[in-house]
Enzyme design. Structure first.
Site, PDB file in Angstrom:
ATOM      1  N   GLY A   1      -6.079   3.334  -2.778  1.00 52.13           N
ATOM      2  CA  GLY A   1      -6.831   4.231  -4.262  1.00 52.13           C
ATOM      3  C   GLY A   1      -8.187   3.262  -4.444  1.00 52.13           C
ATOM      4  O   GLY A   1      -9.699   3.462  -4.881  1.00 52.13           O
ATOM      5  N   THR A   2      -7.680   1.677  -4.842  1.00 51.62           N
ATOM      6  CA  THR A   2      -8.381   0.221  -5.756  1.00 51.62           C
ATOM      7  C   THR A   2      -9.927   0.844  -5.542  1.00 51.62           C
ATOM      8  O   THR A   2     -10.835   0.416  -5.040  1.00 51.62           O
ATOM      9  CB  THR A   2      -7.445  -0.342  -6.146  1.00 51.62           C
ATOM     10  OG1 THR A   2      -6.615  -0.505  -6.646  1.00 51.62           O
ATOM     11  CG2 THR A   2      -8.582  -1.352  -6.866  1.00 51.62           C
TER      12      THR A   2
ATOM     13  N   ILE B   1       1.570  -5.144  -0.243  1.00 52.65           N
ATOM     14  CA  ILE B   1       3.129  -5.538   0.659  1.00 52.65           C
ATOM     15  C   ILE B   1       3.218  -4.275   2.136  1.00 52.65           C
ATOM     16  O   ILE B   1       4.242  -4.476   2.816  1.00 52.65           O
ATOM     17  CB  ILE B   1       4.431  -5.398  -0.410  1.00 52.65           C
ATOM     18  CG1 ILE B   1       4.428  -4.346  -0.486  1.00 52.65           C
ATOM     19  CG2 ILE B   1       4.033  -6.301  -1.349  1.00 52.65           C
ATOM     20  CD1 ILE B   1       6.056  -3.963  -0.984  1.00 52.65           C
ATOM     21  N   ASP B   2       2.730  -3.316   1.830  1.00 49.21           N
ATOM     22  CA  ASP B   2       2.807  -2.209   2.835  1.00 49.21           C
ATOM     23  C   ASP B   2       2.114  -2.152   3.958  1.00 49.21           C
ATOM     24  O   ASP B   2       2.271  -2.352   5.290  1.00 49.21           O
ATOM     25  CB  ASP B   2       2.082  -1.159   2.130  1.00 49.21           C
ATOM     26  CG  ASP B   2       2.922  -0.650   1.242  1.00 49.21           C
ATOM     27  OD1 ASP B   2       4.041  -0.597   0.894  1.00 49.21           O
ATOM     28  OD2 ASP B   2       2.367   0.425   0.326  1.00 49.21           O
TER      29      ASP B   2
ATOM     30  N   MET C   1      10.650  -0.447   0.953  1.00 45.26           N
ATOM     31  CA  MET C   1       9.111   0.280   0.791  1.00 45.26           C
ATOM     32  C   MET C   1       8.028  -0.221   1.567  1.00 45.26           C
ATOM     33  O   MET C   1       8.714  -0.551   2.727  1.00 45.26           O
ATOM     34  CB  MET C   1       8.740  -0.813  -0.558  1.00 45.26           C
ATOM     35  CG  MET C   1       9.691  -0.835  -1.880  1.00 45.26           C
ATOM     36  SD  MET C   1       8.159  -1.520  -3.313  1.00 45.26           S
ATOM     37  CE  MET C   1       8.919  -0.489  -4.857  1.00 45.26           C
TER      38      MET C   1
ATOM     39  N   HIS D   1      11.801  -3.083  -6.269  1.00 45.65           N
ATOM     40  CA  HIS D   1      10.382  -3.898  -7.163  1.00 45.65           C
ATOM     41  C   HIS D   1      10.317  -5.274  -7.002  1.00 45.65           C
ATOM     42  O   HIS D   1      10.299  -6.232  -7.187  1.00 45.65           O
ATOM     43  CB  HIS D   1       9.718  -3.295  -7.976  1.00 45.65           C
ATOM     44  CG  HIS D   1       9.071  -1.920  -8.759  1.00 45.65           C
ATOM     45  ND1 HIS D   1       9.738  -1.204  -8.390  1.00 45.65           N
ATOM     46  CD2 HIS D   1       7.992  -1.573  -8.709  1.00 45.65           C
ATOM     47  CE1 HIS D   1       9.574  -0.332  -8.690  1.00 45.65           C
ATOM     48  NE2 HIS D   1       8.001  -0.410  -8.249  1.00 45.65           N
TER      49      HIS D   1
ATOM     50  N   ARG E   1       8.468  -6.900  -4.680  1.00 49.35           N
ATOM     51  CA  ARG E   1       6.730  -7.165  -5.293  1.00 49.35           C
ATOM     52  C   ARG E   1       6.822  -8.465  -6.294  1.00 49.35           C
ATOM     53  O   ARG E   1       5.308  -8.925  -6.686  1.00 49.35           O
ATOM     54  CB  ARG E   1       6.218  -5.990  -5.918  1.00 49.35           C
ATOM     55  CG  ARG E   1       5.803  -4.729  -4.714  1.00 49.35           C
ATOM     56  CD  ARG E   1       4.688  -3.965  -5.207  1.00 49.35           C
ATOM     57  NE  ARG E   1       4.410  -4.022  -6.841  1.00 49.35           N
ATOM     58  CZ  ARG E   1       4.920  -2.634  -6.739  1.00 49.35           C
ATOM     59  NH1 ARG E   1       4.623  -1.547  -6.299  1.00 49.35           N
ATOM     60  NH2 ARG E   1       4.331  -1.949  -8.411  1.00 49.35           N
TER      61      ARG E   1
HETATM   62  O1  F6P Z   1       1.929  -0.226  -2.572  1.00 55.09           O
HETATM   63  C1  F6P Z   1       3.500  -0.770  -2.890  1.00 55.09           C
HETATM   64  C2  F6P Z   1       4.081   0.051  -2.990  1.00 55.09           C
HETATM   65  O2  F6P Z   1       4.772  -0.981  -3.579  1.00 55.09           O
HETATM   66  C3  F6P Z   1       4.891   0.559  -2.138  1.00 55.09           C
HETATM   67  O3  F6P Z   1       5.725   0.082  -1.338  1.00 55.09           O
HETATM   68  C4  F6P Z   1       5.747   1.461  -2.875  1.00 55.09           C
HETATM   69  O4  F6P Z   1       6.228   3.138  -2.351  1.00 55.09           O
HETATM   70  C5  F6P Z   1       4.589   1.391  -4.353  1.00 55.09           C
HETATM   71  O5  F6P Z   1       3.948   0.410  -4.054  1.00 55.09           O
HETATM   72  C6  F6P Z   1       5.741   1.487  -5.397  1.00 55.09           C
HETATM   73  O6  F6P Z   1       4.699   2.142  -6.502  1.00 55.09           O
HETATM   74  P1  F6P Z   1       5.221   1.800  -8.058  1.00 55.09           P
HETATM   75  O7  F6P Z   1       5.138   0.716  -8.438  1.00 55.09           O
HETATM   76  O8  F6P Z   1       4.575   2.674  -9.278  1.00 55.09           O
HETATM   77  O9  F6P Z   1       6.437   2.296  -8.198  1.00 55.09           O
END
Ligand code: F6P
Length: 361
Positions: free
Chosen positions: A116-117, A138-139, A181, A286, A289
Site C-alpha cells: 500500500g505505502t 511480516i507477511d 497472520m 498482533h 508484530r
Molecule cells: O500486513 C501485516 C498485517 O499484520 C497482516 O498480516 C494482517 O492481516 C494485518 O496487517 C492486520 O492489520 P491491522 O494491524 O490493521 O489489524
C-alpha cells in the site's frame, strides 16, 4: 540533502533498526539532514506531524519494536478519509502532500512500507515527487524482494507459540487450532508451521477440504497420544467456502483493504461436527508484530536503511531497495505491487507433504 522519512502501513519489527541505519549512515557518510514524518502519509497532510530526525533521536532504538515515527494504514493521500458532518468523506489530497514536501524543503522522500505505502509512493513519483521506497512486512508477500524484514521475527514468535501449545495440547489430548497472520499469503504459516511442528498447515494458496483435515486428525487419534496442532492462516478458507472477514474494505475509511480474522474459529466449528476431541482456538494476532526484532531482521533492516542512500545519491527515484540472492539491489517501485504467494507445487510444500504433514487438500 534534506530527506523526509516516513513509515506507513502495519508496523513490524526492524523499522527502528532501518531508521537508525539510514540516519547514522546519512549523517556520517553524506552529511544529510533528515525530517521525521509521523504516522505515515498522514504526517504530510495534517499539521504538526514533522520534526528533525537526528542522531540524538535514534539513540537506543535498535532493539525496539514498532516505529519511533508512528505509522498508519489508513492515510492514503489519494483517498484521504476525514469526518465531515458525522460522515466519512474520502478526498484526493495528493497535491497538498507535494506542497508540504516543498514547504519542508525536502530534496527527496524515503517511504518505508508494504504494498500500500509503496504503491502510493509510486503514484506520488508520477506527480513529480522524488521518492525512494523500502519494503517491510511480516507477511513477506512482496514480489520485488526475496525477503522483507519483520518476517523472521514473526516466524520466531509463531514458532515459539506452537512449541508452547504442544505441551498443553498433549497434556489434554486436544486439537489446537492456531490462527496466524499473513493476509492472503501463507509464508508465515507455512514456515512457522514447519518450524513449530504443526500436524496440519492450512494456507490461502491451498483451499482446504474439511474431510481431509478430519481424516488426518482421525489417523493421529488412533495413536496413544492423540493431540494435534493445526496452523491456519488468517486468509485460509475451505474449498468452496469463503474468507473469514472481520471488516470489509469499505467499512474502514481510507484503508481500502479487507481486515481478515476468524479463520481459526470457522475451522473449529466445521471440525466440531466431525470429531469428538476438544478443540481450542488461539489467535496470535498482533503479538506476531510486536516486540524486539531478531538479529536477522536487524541486519536486513540496517542493510536496507544504508542502501537507500545509494539510491538517493544515484537519483534512482521511483525505486525501492530489495534483497535478491543475498545482495541488496534497487528495483522499480512498481515491483511492489506484484504480490508474492506460496507456490503450492514448490519445494517447501512438497517436502512438508512428504513428511506426512497435511495441507488439507
Ligand atoms: O500486513 C501485516 C498485517 O499484520 C497482516 O498480516 C494482517 O492481516 C494485518 O496487517 C492486520 O492489520 P491491522 O494491524 O490493521 O489489524
Amino acid at each position: 540533502m534534506r530527506l523526509g522519512v516516513l513509515t506507513g502501513g502495519g508496523d513490524c519489527p526492524g523499522l527502528n533498526a532501518l531508521i537508525r541505519g539510514l540516519v547514522k549512515r546519512g549523517a556520517h557518510e553524506f552529511g544529510h539532514a533528515f525530517v521525521g514524518i509521523e504516522n505515515g502519509y498522514m504526517g504530510l497532510v495534517e499539521p504538526g506531524l514533522t520534526h528533525p530526525l537526528t542522531e540524538e533521536d535514534i539513540r537506543g532504538i535498535l532493539p525496539k519494536g514498532g516505529t519511533i515515527l508512528g505509522t498508519s494504514n489508513k492515510a492514503n493521500p489519494f483517498s484521504y478519509a476525514t469526518r465531515e458532518d458525522g460522515q466519512w468523506v474520502e478526498r484526493d489530497v495528493s497535491d497538498q502532500v507535494l506542497r508540504r514536501c516543498e514547504e519542508l524543503g525536502l530534496d527527496g522522500l524515503i517511504a518505508v512500507g508494504g504494498d500500500g505505502t509503496l504503491s502510493i509512493a509510486h503514484r506520488l513519483v508520477e506527480k513529480g515527487l522524488k521518492v525512494v521506497g523500502c519494503p517491510k512486512t511480516i507477511d513477506n508477500d512482496l514480489s520485488g524482494t526475496d525477503q522483507t524484514f519483520g518476517f523472521d521475527t514473526a516466524r520466531l514468535i509463531v514458532t515459539e507459540a506452537l512449541d508452547r501449545l504442544h505441551s498443553t495440547a498433549e497434556a489434554h489430548d486436544r486439537v489446537m487450532v492456531v490462527e496466524i497472520m499473513g493476509r492472503h499469503a501463507g509464508f508465515l504459516t507455512l514456515e512457522s508451521g514447519i518450524a513449530g511442528g504443526a500436524d496440519v498447515i492450512l494456507i490461502p494458496e491451498i483451499p482446504y477440504s474439511v474431510e481431509a483435515v478430519v481424516e488426518k486428525l482421525r489417523r493421529r487419534s488412533t495413536r496413544r497420544r492423540s493431540f494435534s496442532i493445526i496452523a491456519i492462516s488468517e486468509g485460509a478458507f475451505p474449498q468452496g467456502g469463503e474468507l473469514a472477514v472481520l471488516d470489509a474494505a469499505e467499512a474502514i475509511p481510507g484503508r481500502g483493504v479487507v481486515r481478515l480474522g476468524g479463520s481459526g474459529k470457522a475451522l473449529a466449528d466445521l471440525l466440531a461436527r466431525h470429531i469428538e476431541a476438544e478443540i481450542r482456538v488461539t489467535v496470535l494476532g498482533h503479538l506476531q508484530r510486536g516486540g524486539s526484532p531478531s538479529a536477522a531482521d536487524r541486519v536486513l533492516a540496517t542493510r536496507y536503511g544504508c542502501k537507500v542512500l545509494d539510491l538517493v545519491s544515484a537519483g534512482q527515484w521511483d525505486h525501492m531497495v530489495a534483497l535478491r540472492a543475498g545482495e541488496i539491489i534497487a528495483v522499480p517501485l512498481s515491483e511492489s505491487r506484484k504480490e508474492r504467494r506460496v507456490d503450492p507445487a514448490g519445494e517447501l510444500v512438497r517436502f512438508t507433504k512428504s513428511m506426512g504433514i497435511s495441507f488439507g487438500d
